[in-house]
Design an enzyme around this catalytic site. Structure first.
Site, short mmCIF file in Angstrom:
data_model
loop_
_atom_site.label_atom_id
_atom_site.label_comp_id
_atom_site.label_asym_id
_atom_site.label_seq_id
_atom_site.Cartn_x
_atom_site.Cartn_y
_atom_site.Cartn_z
N HIS A 109 12.38 15.76 -2.43
CA HIS A 109 11.75 14.79 -2.17
C HIS A 109 12.66 14.03 -1.13
CE1 HIS A 109 9.03 11.00 -2.88
NE2 HIS A 109 9.77 10.48 -2.48
N HIS B 197 13.44 11.71 2.47
CA HIS B 197 13.02 10.46 3.19
C HIS B 197 13.70 10.67 4.24
CE1 HIS B 197 11.82 6.75 0.57
NE2 HIS B 197 11.60 8.26 0.28
N ASN C 14 9.13 8.52 3.54
CA ASN C 14 9.18 10.21 3.57
C ASN C 14 8.50 10.67 4.72
OD1 ASN C 14 9.05 9.44 0.37
ND2 ASN C 14 7.27 8.55 1.21
N ARG D 11 0.31 6.38 -2.72
CA ARG D 11 1.22 6.43 -3.49
C ARG D 11 2.29 5.65 -2.30
NH1 ARG D 11 5.99 5.38 -6.00
NH2 ARG D 11 6.23 7.79 -6.12
N ASP D 12 3.11 6.65 -2.67
CA ASP D 12 4.93 5.89 -1.82
C ASP D 12 4.48 6.23 -0.62
OD1 ASP D 12 7.23 6.40 -2.60
OD2 ASP D 12 7.87 8.54 -2.13
N CYS E 136 11.08 3.04 0.70
CA CYS E 136 11.46 2.69 -1.10
C CYS E 136 12.03 1.13 -1.05
CB CYS E 136 13.24 3.28 -1.22
SG CYS E 136 13.87 2.72 -2.98
#
Length: 300
Positions: A207, A209, A249, A12-13, A240
């Site tokens: 989380h 990056h 990430n 997903r991300d 993002c």
């Protein structure tokens, strides 16, 4: 040996920011490989507008396919839900866990979801009530916990306030996101010191990056603060779409290598994980962003 959980967010991300459309079959194969590598939680998709995030347009098909898999009872496949309309679609597709997302920056919240922080939290109240009534677990995200692309430094107290609000609504865990990757161990410690005054460590996740190459160092700092859950993305995919210059990430394989080297149990098979990283990198036509994938080379 202490256990540290890695939540795999690549499907997903990681993929949401890729311009090249990834076929459903390739996404399912990636998830199959990640499940085989030992992940207990794999973020599978997002029920958001395909106009804004076209890569997630097939999330319903993907979730239905996963529902027929032999891993559905042993692995969590959370999906992102921004509002009640998204929840309707997620429930129809058979979702068993969802995630809602807020921000610690007013400007980011407005530009990301067109709502103030307070408005976004009110919007989630009805989502939370319905999810709980349907026995659906809900994870919460807080973006921009260290810095914001529009406001600069973010006050740790604001991060703590938003995280506490999401916990009070019923989220079982809050993932604290350094969305633009500007954090350092010092700023991460300051942020966590504030959040931990309002939320226990066992309800929090990190989380990070890797925009400035600090993600691994920041995970090590979070470990020192008692955090034992971290989000990561296979092959370092993602970023993002609303934060200019924010790279992907932190790579799952680099995180797993760190944790295993530090003596933590993750349940992750590094050889299989690196193979999954090369698989999705090949599908996208670019090399993995992780150090470990290049150090170990292609795995069978």
């Amino acid at each position: 040996m202490q256990h540290v959980k890695i939540v795999e967010v690549g499907p997903r991300d990681g993929l949401q920011n890729e311009k090249q459309q990834v076929p459903l079959a390739a996404k399912l194969e990636l998830i199959r490989r990640l499940a085989g590598a030992g992940f207990a939680a794999i973020e599978a998709g997002a029920f958001v507008s395909p106009k804004w995030v076209p890569q997630m347009a097939d999330s319903a098909e993907l979730l239905k396919a996963l529902d027929a898999s032999d891993t559905i009872d042993t692995i969590a496949y959370p999906v992102l839900v921004p509002n009640e309309q998204g929840l309707d679609a997620a429930l129809a597709a058979g979702a068993r866990e969802i995630a809602v997302f807020g921000a610690a920056s007013e400007s980011f919240s407005q530009k990301n979801i067109n709502a103030s922080i307070a408005e976004s939290l009110r919007r989630f109240e009805s989502v939370m009530r319905r999810a709980q009534a349907a026995n659906i677990r809900v994870r919460g995200y807080v973006s921009c916990v260290v810095g914001c692309p529009y406001e600069g430094q973010v006050a740790p107290a604001k991060v703590a306030e938003v995280a506490a609000a999401l916990l009070d609504m019923g989220c079982y865990e809050i993932s604290l996101g350094d969305t633009i990757g500007v954090g350092t161990p010092a700023s991460v410690h300051l942020m966590l010191d504030a959040v931990l005054r309002k939320a226990p460590a066992d309800r929090l996740a990190g989380h990070f990056h890797d925009t400035y190459g600090m993600a691994i160092a920041n995970i090590r700092a979070a470990l020192d603060s008692g955090i034992r859950v971290f989000d990561a993305s296979v092959a370092g995919l993602g970023g993002c779409p609303y934060a200019r210059g924010a790279s992907g990430n932190v790579a799952s394989e680099d995180v797993a290598y760190l944790l295993q080297g530090e003596g933590y149990h993750t349940g992750i098979d590094l050889t299989k994980l690196v193979a999954a990283a090369w698989y999705i990198a090949d599908a996208l036509g670019k090399p993995p962003a992780s150090k470990l994938a290049h150090a170990l080379g292609r795995q069978a």
